[in-house]
Motif scaffolding. Structure first.
Motif, PDB file in Angstrom:
ATOM      1  N   LEU A 181     -18.065 -10.797  -2.564  1.00 51.24           N
ATOM      2  CA  LEU A 181     -17.136  -9.375  -2.228  1.00 51.24           C
ATOM      3  C   LEU A 181     -16.169 -10.035  -1.697  1.00 51.24           C
ATOM      4  CD1 LEU A 181     -16.371  -6.379  -2.455  1.00 51.24           C
ATOM      5  CD2 LEU A 181     -17.959  -6.051  -0.498  1.00 51.24           C
ATOM      6  N   PHE A 182     -14.834 -10.008  -1.980  1.00 51.65           N
ATOM      7  CA  PHE A 182     -13.751 -10.361  -1.533  1.00 51.65           C
ATOM      8  C   PHE A 182     -12.725  -9.273  -1.286  1.00 51.65           C
ATOM      9  CE2 PHE A 182      -9.153 -12.097  -1.347  1.00 51.65           C
ATOM     10  CZ  PHE A 182      -9.328 -13.067  -0.761  1.00 51.65           C
ATOM     11  N   VAL A 183     -12.482  -8.859   0.104  1.00 53.31           N
ATOM     12  CA  VAL A 183     -11.777  -7.715   0.539  1.00 53.31           C
ATOM     13  C   VAL A 183     -10.414  -8.362   1.090  1.00 53.31           C
ATOM     14  CG1 VAL A 183     -11.606  -5.854   2.002  1.00 53.31           C
ATOM     15  CG2 VAL A 183     -13.728  -6.650   1.222  1.00 53.31           C
ATOM     16  N   ALA A 184      -9.315  -8.077   0.641  1.00 52.93           N
ATOM     17  CA  ALA A 184      -8.068  -8.421   1.147  1.00 52.93           C
ATOM     18  C   ALA A 184      -7.417  -7.302   1.687  1.00 52.93           C
ATOM     19  CB  ALA A 184      -7.098  -8.650  -0.329  1.00 52.93           C
ATOM     20  N   ILE A 185      -6.599  -7.717   3.125  1.00 53.21           N
ATOM     21  CA  ILE A 185      -6.314  -6.506   4.031  1.00 53.21           C
ATOM     22  C   ILE A 185      -5.038  -6.890   4.287  1.00 53.21           C
ATOM     23  CG2 ILE A 185      -6.436  -5.107   5.846  1.00 53.21           C
ATOM     24  CD1 ILE A 185      -9.424  -5.900   6.103  1.00 53.21           C
ATOM     25  N   SER A 186      -3.926  -6.204   3.968  1.00 60.38           N
ATOM     26  CA  SER A 186      -2.614  -6.417   4.338  1.00 60.38           C
ATOM     27  C   SER A 186      -2.031  -5.055   4.402  1.00 60.38           C
ATOM     28  CB  SER A 186      -1.900  -7.133   3.178  1.00 60.38           C
ATOM     29  OG  SER A 186      -0.481  -6.960   3.552  1.00 60.38           O
ATOM     30  N   TYR A 187      -1.514  -4.397   5.370  1.00 65.02           N
ATOM     31  CA  TYR A 187      -0.977  -2.917   5.675  1.00 65.02           C
ATOM     32  C   TYR A 187       0.185  -2.887   5.032  1.00 65.02           C
ATOM     33  CZ  TYR A 187       0.331   1.400   7.974  1.00 65.02           C
ATOM     34  OH  TYR A 187       0.593   2.522   8.274  1.00 65.02           O
ATOM     35  N   SER A 188       1.095  -3.931   5.162  1.00 67.60           N
ATOM     36  CA  SER A 188       2.346  -3.611   3.962  1.00 67.60           C
ATOM     37  C   SER A 188       2.061  -3.895   2.651  1.00 67.60           C
ATOM     38  CB  SER A 188       3.438  -4.560   4.527  1.00 67.60           C
ATOM     39  OG  SER A 188       2.959  -5.804   4.227  1.00 67.60           O
TER      40      SER A 188
END
Lengths: 306, 306
Positions: B70-77
């Motif tokens: 399970l790959f979770v990418a987090i980038s607010y912008s």
């Protein structure tokens, strides 16, 4: 053996063909160890990419550890209380246990024991502790001869490190190691060698992460006067290369750079680590301190046990 | 919204019930993100113990990533170039992709998109970025009301943090955060908040690991004059409690301590993190700097893109 002689045993340590059989099936690897023993796990984590590896540095273990886990405990003395506690818990959780130590209580716990030669300080035993991992996963033998020569080349001529050490000692600045991808564990090793050998606070930060936070503090001149930044590693990633250049320009920091020698990441990491061994050793001598002395750590251990 | 108002939105952010469906089967979780977005992954890693979680902070992904990940990418912008690169690679490797962003290029990439509200600085959006992870794994709802009250209690009275901030700003010392087990990610968050808000170098070290290396440098008085140590966390482990006491005695350091409030580790971590938000904010004001300004990071990003 005096401390310099201990440092010089490293290249021979990587001649070891010590290994352990891998379990038939496993989903992940937990490597548990502290300080000069635990760093072997962090280095292996960065060199082996076949399974998720989690490095564990405390009394507890992750709750998900089970029969699908290969649990490798590393303690050079075999008497590190955190690692003994974690190993007992991993055994209860049903993990496949391998222990790497020169003896001690750890060697008596259930699991497969890999006994390595004693007689040096834990932080000078990196080759003994890392070789069984590298050998068992087939990483060392293709590089063994080159590793021997690369590490030996630092033993033969470490004068470039002596001059950086002299600058660090004279300046009384805090070594700030800035690592390129693949060299995070090398940065931690350098930091801890500065701590233990040179009795200096030191820190390592990683590209590209440092460009998202630390860089906001790099610009202040009073902070520039507190740190001695050294870049380690090399990269084929052009964006990382640009980041190092732009970070240096924006902050007005001049970065000393140690370029790794070698072909593979394994070779480059071991070469660069040995540079850090010498750099911290010389820094200690220039500071007129005993690089081998870790009296405070020994005192803490004895007070903890009482 | 001025920066203090942004900080004060945190408790409301954790009222979110935003979540994503978990894949039917997966062996491990990779959370990819940088800076103020990536810290959400590090915090989640310390709070969720059901599967191995690896935090990834760069352009590349681990080679073992595959359909069991399970790959979770987090980038607010949604426009962080490292996270975009890593997510594209995870997609090629066949991973189950979830993306958390307020929009941006990331939101257009393949995978399940969780869109969170925009409008604040990434480092003030922690609740938006962390809630979907906590909710999806069922961690937030049992604690939601207490989290709201605990975070709110810091908003209501942060005067004890103001006085520590005043000491730090006056002393010109480097904040050195010493964390107890479970608070490693909190230490990193505090460090990065000092970097970005107060434009100060800051570092976090962890018990018990620091007793194996850094402690050798704590004793030197000239270094004591450089650092402002603060212990954060609490522990039921008696050996850890002894370590903190003995380390303090052996080194002659006086440790300021922030004791977490709350029942669970989740609550304690979020409470302590919010203390760090205020501490770094006040430190910035005492240093007569703009806590919101991250001009250097913006300049670096624009030079990288050119």
């Amino acid at each position: 053996m005096d401390f310099l002689e201990q440092i010089k045993t490293l290249k021979e340590q990587f001649r070891s063909d010590s290994k352990f059989p891998l379990p038939g099936e496993f989903e992940n690897v937990v490597i548990s160890g502290m300080g000069g023993s635990g760093i072997a796990g962090r280095i292996f984590q960065e060199l082996y990419h076949g399974k998720p590896i989690i490095v564990n540095d405390g009394y507890e273990i992750p709750e998900w550890v089970n029969a699908s886990t290969l649990f490798v405990a590393i303690s050079y003395s075999g008497n590190t209380e955190e690692t003994i506690s974690a190993t007992a818990k991993a055994h209860s959780a049903g993990a496949n246990i391998v222990k790497i130590s020169s003896g001690g209580k750890l060697s008596k716990l259930p699991g497969l024991q890999v006994t390595v030669p004693g007689g040096v300080q834990p932080r000078s035993a990196l080759g003994y502790l890392l070789s069984p991992l590298l050998n068992s996963f087939g990483l060392l033998s293709p590089a063994r001869d080159r590793v021997y020569r690369l590490i030996g080349s630092v033993d033969d001529d470490s004068s470039f490190l002596k001059s950086i050490a002299s600058e660090i000692a004279d300046s009384q600045l805090i070594p700030l190691i800035l690592t390129l991808p693949g060299f995070t564990s090398t940065g931690i090793r350098w930091k801890t060698q500065f701590n233990e050998n040179a009795k200096l606070m030191a820190f390592s930060l990683n590209f590209p992460e440092l460009d998202h936070n630390d860089i906001m503090a790099f610009e202040k001149s009073y902070l520039r006067e507190k740190f001695f930044p050294i870049v380690i590693g090399d990269t084929a990633n052009e964006q990382i290369t640009k980041r190092v250049r732009i970070t240096s320009e924006l902050t007005g920091f001049e970065f000393s750079t140690i370029r790794p020698r070698g072909e593979s990441l394994l070779e480059k990491v071991l070469y660069t680590i040995h540079c850090g061994d010498y750099l911290s050793y010389y820094t200690s001598l220039f500071r007129k301190l005993d690089p081998e002395d870790v009296g405070i750590i020994e005192k803490l251990k004895s007070e903890l046990a009482s």
